[in-house]
Design a protein around this motif. Structure first.
Motif, PDB file in Angstrom:
ATOM      1  N   SER A  11      48.687  54.861  43.022  1.00 42.93           N
ATOM      2  CA  SER A  11      48.842  53.203  42.637  1.00 42.93           C
ATOM      3  C   SER A  11      48.114  52.273  43.784  1.00 42.93           C
ATOM      4  N   GLN A  13      45.947  48.383  44.035  1.00 45.24           N
ATOM      5  CA  GLN A  13      45.826  46.886  43.407  1.00 45.24           C
ATOM      6  C   GLN A  13      44.784  46.805  42.686  1.00 45.24           C
ATOM      7  N   PRO A  14      44.895  45.159  42.686  1.00 43.56           N
ATOM      8  CA  PRO A  14      44.079  44.533  41.617  1.00 43.56           C
ATOM      9  C   PRO A  14      42.483  44.391  42.123  1.00 43.56           C
ATOM     10  N   GLU A  16      40.488  46.889  42.957  1.00 46.80           N
ATOM     11  CA  GLU A  16      40.764  48.189  43.677  1.00 46.80           C
ATOM     12  C   GLU A  16      40.049  49.741  42.198  1.00 46.80           C
ATOM     13  N   PRO A  87      46.430  45.147  36.478  1.00 40.06           N
ATOM     14  CA  PRO A  87      47.869  44.753  35.924  1.00 40.06           C
ATOM     15  C   PRO A  87      47.645  45.425  34.616  1.00 40.06           C
ATOM     16  N   VAL A 121      48.691  49.861  38.650  1.00 38.93           N
ATOM     17  CA  VAL A 121      48.351  48.537  39.625  1.00 38.93           C
ATOM     18  C   VAL A 121      49.216  47.272  39.412  1.00 38.93           C
ATOM     19  N   SER A 122      48.952  47.152  40.750  1.00 38.24           N
ATOM     20  CA  SER A 122      50.359  46.479  40.754  1.00 38.24           C
ATOM     21  C   SER A 122      49.878  45.490  42.330  1.00 38.24           C
ATOM     22  N   SER A 123      49.911  44.568  42.908  1.00 40.35           N
ATOM     23  CA  SER A 123      50.179  43.824  44.220  1.00 40.35           C
ATOM     24  C   SER A 123      51.717  43.760  44.628  1.00 40.35           C
TER      25      SER A 123
END
Length: 123
Positions: A11, A13-14, A16, A87, A121-123
């Motif tokens: 997992s 973050q956007p 990365e 994402p 991919v998630s914030s």
């Protein structure tokens, strides 16, 4: 007889980056093409890119220049470097290879898949 083992998912973050690895092991005489696919939830598996044994590479437009494939024939490995992740890149990523099994060029040629590795991919 032959195993494709993927690693490196997770997992992030956007924006990365992640690098996925896939190593083939077992009774391998030779490996032809190796490639990466991904499967979005509820969708068909789609090709990201495929690399021949001589390094010739083909990408789909979906890679958008953010993904890079590298292959190490000495290690029977292929890697997927993913930059600026979005994402919409969230999916299960699969390694695929065409492998001649055994100790002879006349051995059985098969199409093998890894077990898949989740990229979120998630914030």
């Amino acid at each position: 007889q032959v195993l494709l083992a993927e690693s490196g998912g997770g997992s992030v973050q956007p924006g990365e980056s992640l690098t996925l690895s896939c190593v083939a092991s077992g009774e391998i005489f030779s490996i032809g093409y190796m490639g990466w696919y991904r499967q979005f939830q509820g969708k068909e598996r789609e090709l990201i890119g495929i690399m021949a044994s001589d390094g010739a590479l083909s990408y789909l437009d979906s890679a958008e220049g953010r993904f890079t494939i590298r292959r190490d024939n000495d290690k029977n490995a292929i890697y997927l470097q993913m930059n600026k992740l979005k994402p919409e890149d969230t999916a299960v990523y699969y390694c695929n290879a065409e492998i001649t099994v055994g100790n002879s060029k006349f051995g059985q040629k098969g199409n093998f898949w890894g077990q898949g590795t989740q990229v979120t991919v998630s914030s």
